[in-house]
Design a protein around this motif. Structure first.
Motif, PDB file in Angstrom:
ATOM      1  N   ASN A 126       4.691  14.420 -11.191  1.00 35.69           N
ATOM      2  CA  ASN A 126       5.081  14.577 -12.597  1.00 35.69           C
ATOM      3  C   ASN A 126       4.043  15.375 -13.383  1.00 35.69           C
ATOM      4  O   ASN A 126       4.394  16.232 -14.205  1.00 35.69           O
ATOM      5  CB  ASN A 126       5.296  13.214 -13.246  1.00 35.69           C
ATOM      6  CG  ASN A 126       6.549  12.536 -12.764  1.00 35.69           C
ATOM      7  OD1 ASN A 126       7.451  13.181 -12.247  1.00 35.69           O
ATOM      8  ND2 ASN A 126       6.604  11.230 -12.915  1.00 35.69           N
ATOM      9  N   ILE A 127       2.769  15.106 -13.128  1.00 34.59           N
ATOM     10  CA  ILE A 127       1.701  15.840 -13.810  1.00 34.59           C
ATOM     11  C   ILE A 127       1.775  17.322 -13.457  1.00 34.59           C
ATOM     12  O   ILE A 127       1.680  18.193 -14.332  1.00 34.59           O
ATOM     13  CB  ILE A 127       0.325  15.246 -13.449  1.00 34.59           C
ATOM     14  CG1 ILE A 127       0.173  13.861 -14.076  1.00 34.59           C
ATOM     15  CG2 ILE A 127      -0.806  16.170 -13.894  1.00 34.59           C
ATOM     16  CD1 ILE A 127      -1.019  13.085 -13.580  1.00 34.59           C
ATOM     17  N   LYS A 152       0.832  -1.207   0.000  1.00 29.08           N
ATOM     18  CA  LYS A 152       0.000   0.000   0.000  1.00 29.08           C
ATOM     19  C   LYS A 152       0.864   1.254   0.000  1.00 29.08           C
ATOM     20  O   LYS A 152       0.571   2.221  -0.706  1.00 29.08           O
ATOM     21  CB  LYS A 152      -0.924   0.008   1.214  1.00 29.08           C
ATOM     22  CG  LYS A 152      -2.091  -0.946   1.102  1.00 29.08           C
ATOM     23  CD  LYS A 152      -2.974  -0.859   2.323  1.00 29.08           C
ATOM     24  CE  LYS A 152      -4.109  -1.851   2.227  1.00 29.08           C
ATOM     25  NZ  LYS A 152      -4.994  -1.787   3.402  1.00 29.08           N
ATOM     26  N   LEU A 153       1.926   1.235   0.790  1.00 29.68           N
ATOM     27  CA  LEU A 153       2.833   2.386   0.815  1.00 29.68           C
ATOM     28  C   LEU A 153       3.508   2.596  -0.533  1.00 29.68           C
ATOM     29  O   LEU A 153       3.652   3.722  -0.998  1.00 29.68           O
ATOM     30  CB  LEU A 153       3.889   2.204   1.902  1.00 29.68           C
ATOM     31  CG  LEU A 153       3.425   2.420   3.337  1.00 29.68           C
ATOM     32  CD1 LEU A 153       4.523   2.033   4.315  1.00 29.68           C
ATOM     33  CD2 LEU A 153       3.018   3.860   3.548  1.00 29.68           C
ATOM     34  N   ARG A 168       3.880   5.580  -5.585  1.00 28.42           N
ATOM     35  CA  ARG A 168       3.788   5.633  -7.050  1.00 28.42           C
ATOM     36  C   ARG A 168       2.761   6.682  -7.485  1.00 28.42           C
ATOM     37  O   ARG A 168       2.991   7.441  -8.426  1.00 28.42           O
ATOM     38  CB  ARG A 168       3.441   4.254  -7.602  1.00 28.42           C
ATOM     39  CG  ARG A 168       3.451   4.199  -9.117  1.00 28.42           C
ATOM     40  CD  ARG A 168       3.285   2.802  -9.685  1.00 28.42           C
ATOM     41  NE  ARG A 168       2.189   2.070  -9.102  1.00 28.42           N
ATOM     42  CZ  ARG A 168       2.332   0.911  -8.446  1.00 28.42           C
ATOM     43  NH1 ARG A 168       3.510   0.371  -8.318  1.00 28.42           N
ATOM     44  NH2 ARG A 168       1.290   0.290  -7.938  1.00 28.42           N
ATOM     45  N   ARG A 169       1.626   6.734  -6.780  1.00 30.55           N
ATOM     46  CA  ARG A 169       0.605   7.735  -7.121  1.00 30.55           C
ATOM     47  C   ARG A 169       1.103   9.150  -6.857  1.00 30.55           C
ATOM     48  O   ARG A 169       0.842  10.067  -7.644  1.00 30.55           O
ATOM     49  CB  ARG A 169      -0.684   7.463  -6.353  1.00 30.55           C
ATOM     50  CG  ARG A 169      -1.442   6.236  -6.850  1.00 30.55           C
ATOM     51  CD  ARG A 169      -2.842   6.163  -6.276  1.00 30.55           C
ATOM     52  NE  ARG A 169      -2.900   6.205  -4.841  1.00 30.55           N
ATOM     53  CZ  ARG A 169      -2.904   5.146  -4.038  1.00 30.55           C
ATOM     54  NH1 ARG A 169      -2.838   3.941  -4.553  1.00 30.55           N
ATOM     55  NH2 ARG A 169      -2.956   5.285  -2.730  1.00 30.55           N
TER      56      ARG A 169
END
Length: 110
Positions: free
Chosen positions: A70-71, A57-58, A63-64
């Motif tokens: 980046n966005i 989960k971490l 990653r999110r």
């Protein structure tokens, strides 16, 4: 193998201990300092906890966060380029208006 699924060195007090585990984690942890610390904490617990789901989960959350970062960086760069283009176009149009005499000289600096 330790309960957490990673290869942890045995503590000095415990010696080598065999603990069955279901399967190794899909992705090894990114922080080399984090996994030994998690294994040590897990081994110190009276109840054996499976930390793999929490680590997954971490890692997914990380990653999110990286994806959103980046966005945002890309959006910021596009905004910076757009602002630069608008400033250039404003200077160009102001120069054209001043050359044609349609732009008052007193407001040219504003």
């Amino acid at each position: 193998m330790a309960v957490c699924g990673w290869s942890c060195p045995p503590s000095r007090k415990q010696g080598v201990r065999r603990v069955p585990h279901t399967e190794p984690p899909q992705h090894p942890p990114h922080g080399s300092l984090v996994s030994p610390e998690l294994c040590r904490i897990n081994e110190d617990q009276k109840v054996a906890l499976d930390l793999d789901p929490y680590v997954k989960k971490l890692l997914n959350a990380r990653r999110r966060v990286v994806l959103v970062n980046n966005i945002l960086q890309n959006a910021q760069e596009r905004l910076r380029r757009l602002n630069h283009s608008v400033a250039k176009e404003t200077v160009r149009r102001r120069a054209l208006l001043e050359a044609a005499g349609a732009y008052p000289q007193g407001l040219a600096g504003k």
